[in-house]
Design a protein around this motif. Sequence first.
Motif, short mmCIF file in Angstrom:
data_model
loop_
_atom_site.label_atom_id
_atom_site.label_comp_id
_atom_site.label_asym_id
_atom_site.label_seq_id
_atom_site.Cartn_x
_atom_site.Cartn_y
_atom_site.Cartn_z
N LEU A 576 22.22 114.48 36.31
CA LEU A 576 21.75 113.10 36.16
C LEU A 576 20.67 113.23 34.93
O LEU A 576 20.80 112.45 33.93
CB LEU A 576 21.09 112.33 37.57
N PHE A 577 19.85 114.13 34.83
CA PHE A 577 18.84 114.32 34.10
C PHE A 577 19.53 114.57 32.28
O PHE A 577 19.22 114.06 31.37
CB PHE A 577 17.72 115.48 34.51
N ILE A 578 20.39 115.39 32.64
CA ILE A 578 21.16 115.97 31.28
C ILE A 578 21.94 114.70 30.82
O ILE A 578 21.78 114.42 29.61
CB ILE A 578 21.90 117.16 31.52
N GLY A 579 22.61 113.93 31.57
CA GLY A 579 23.46 113.04 31.11
C GLY A 579 22.45 111.85 30.89
O GLY A 579 22.84 111.07 29.73
N GLY A 594 12.24 101.49 26.22
CA GLY A 594 12.54 102.19 25.08
C GLY A 594 13.78 103.13 25.39
O GLY A 594 14.09 103.95 24.48
N ILE A 595 14.30 103.07 26.56
CA ILE A 595 15.34 103.97 27.05
C ILE A 595 16.69 103.00 27.40
O ILE A 595 16.44 102.02 27.88
CB ILE A 595 14.90 104.80 28.26
N PRO A 596 17.84 103.57 27.09
CA PRO A 596 19.06 102.73 27.29
C PRO A 596 19.05 102.63 28.99
O PRO A 596 18.60 103.27 29.74
CB PRO A 596 20.20 103.47 26.81
N TYR A 603 17.61 108.54 35.24
CA TYR A 603 16.32 108.94 35.55
C TYR A 603 15.69 108.55 36.78
O TYR A 603 15.15 109.49 37.47
CB TYR A 603 15.41 108.46 34.48
N VAL A 604 15.75 107.33 37.19
CA VAL A 604 15.20 106.81 38.33
C VAL A 604 15.84 107.60 39.54
O VAL A 604 15.44 108.02 40.64
CB VAL A 604 15.36 105.20 38.48
#
Length: 627
Positions: A576-579, A594-596, A603-604
């Motif tokens: 999930l972090f990498i994706g 600022g994040i898609p 991330y959450v």
Amino acid sequence: MPSGTAADTSANTATNTNPATASSSSERKRPRLPKFTTPVTDAPNDPLITDEQVLDAISGTPVTEEEDSLTDGAGHERTIGLFGSNEPTFAQQYHLTRKGRIHRIHEIFGIARQFDIFHGLTPVKMRLMFEALGPTFVKVGQNLSMRSEILPQEFCDELAKLRADADPMPYETVLDTLSREYGRPVDEIFEWIDRTPLGSASLAQVHRARLVTGEDVAIKVQRPGVRETMAQDIDIMRSVSKYATRFVKSAQIVDLNGVIGELWESFQSETNFLIEARNLVDFREFAKDYKYMDCPKPYIHLCTEHVVVMDYVEGISVSHPDRLVEAGYSLEEIGNKLVDNYAAQVLDEGFFHADPHPGNIIIHDGQIVMIDLGMTGRLSARTRSILQDIIFAVGKQDSPALAEAFLRFAGPTDTSEVNYPGLLSDLDAIVQDFGTVSLQDLDIGAFVNALVQLSRKHHVELPGIVTTVARGLVTLEGVLDEFLPETDMIAIITAHIANTKGLRSAAKEEVKTLGIEGQKAIHGALGALSESRTAMRMLTRGQIKANVEMVGSEEPIRQMSYMVDRLTMALIVVGLFIGSSIVYYAGMKPVVFGIPLIGFMGYVVAFVLSLWIVVDIFRKNRPKRRQ
């Protein structure tokens, strides 16, 4: 023992009470506490827990709204219909309602706040609180006094002093209860009834009376509504225990469930006075063989579920040794005969008085009179035999025999779960602690507690009656230590067993046992040959299969399963972090902080899963660090 008694009238009221009310003259006075009072309005609110939280957790089950309207049990008889039987529920049987449950919870919390339960209890305060809460909690405290694995030993010692004393109920209430039970005026049965009770407990009250036929009797009258109150308390305790086990997986909670189970087992017998009347009949039949032992004669035709009528016994309680000596009795003889007869009750007859405290033992006309047989126990022949072997092994300081007897006593339902090397090692420690001391120094209570705790540690089920026997022996030991100190309890019981099991009877029993075991062995051997023939036939056809179990492999496999689960979750978090990082650099819309949006959600979720893994690892390892 001399055949007379010089008891004065003033001693009678102190010695003829029921077990819940009698106490020794040396016992200090304690303050009277209100029974079943309403909550104290000016008690400080506890910041950790509120009534609303407890009511929400407890009062919602198991009483339904339909049960709320119950007023009597006439419409709830057992019926058989097209789709099966319709048995009355626990709530219907004892007329329990949701409103009554909530009211009783408020009463319990009100009394608990009087003793400042949320800021800590001393042993004395806990005992006084249980007495104030009523007969159900007195019973719980008495059961807990034998469970040092739940409470510290100083609390157990204090709870062993519990007595269910209560303020007397009005004389008019006694008369109303008797009239309701008999369905006719009281003066048609009793010539007179003493207005002053001989004893008053939270369960019942005892009055002296005279029948119209001239007999001098004692009437034990159950307090109106106390049976329903006790049933309500047990129902609440069940709900609390059930609620606690959902969140607290603790051995103490499991043991508390066992205490509630013991309480329920004794509830029906102690609140149904017809059972006590039958116990009096049975005990008198047993006492026929002992000229020095007796109990009051019940008047069965006048006994109901809420009333017991029996002979009034005038004598001296064993709690007054000075008066006994003045009357010409030998304390040593009383003690020896009392213990020897109690051994006969437990080990020979299998029917014994389960609460032999001083108020229940009266000396009258050269006889030891046991009164108030509301609490009794019954033992099977097998249990009596094993108890004899255990006590005899302790008396002889025979460690191997004690270990063998305990293993016979255990009888676990699933022997594959018992760690026998560990069990035998712990038994050796108990034998070393108790098997080498002198009989005079042997602490029966500590010895029985050690055996009970050992059985629970190794998940070995002992019969529930063992706790009852242990409590009776400890109670009797306390009587002897305080009032008849010259009596050696273990030595007398050991001598009783030795005299009962003479060489001739022992040889007969051994021959009979060998015959039974030999018959079983022959049948077992024939069965094994038959099974082996079937196994060989399946082996030649290639149909035999073997199930192999590695003993002790369950825990490593479980740990490996946890490791695989955590590793899988860790890989998901990494993915999930990498994706999410790839989505971030792709500049997709819409955007959050600022994040898609898709990357933000990734991330959450990854953060939440990471936090869960850390918490799970900490929670699983905490018990190990405590050990």
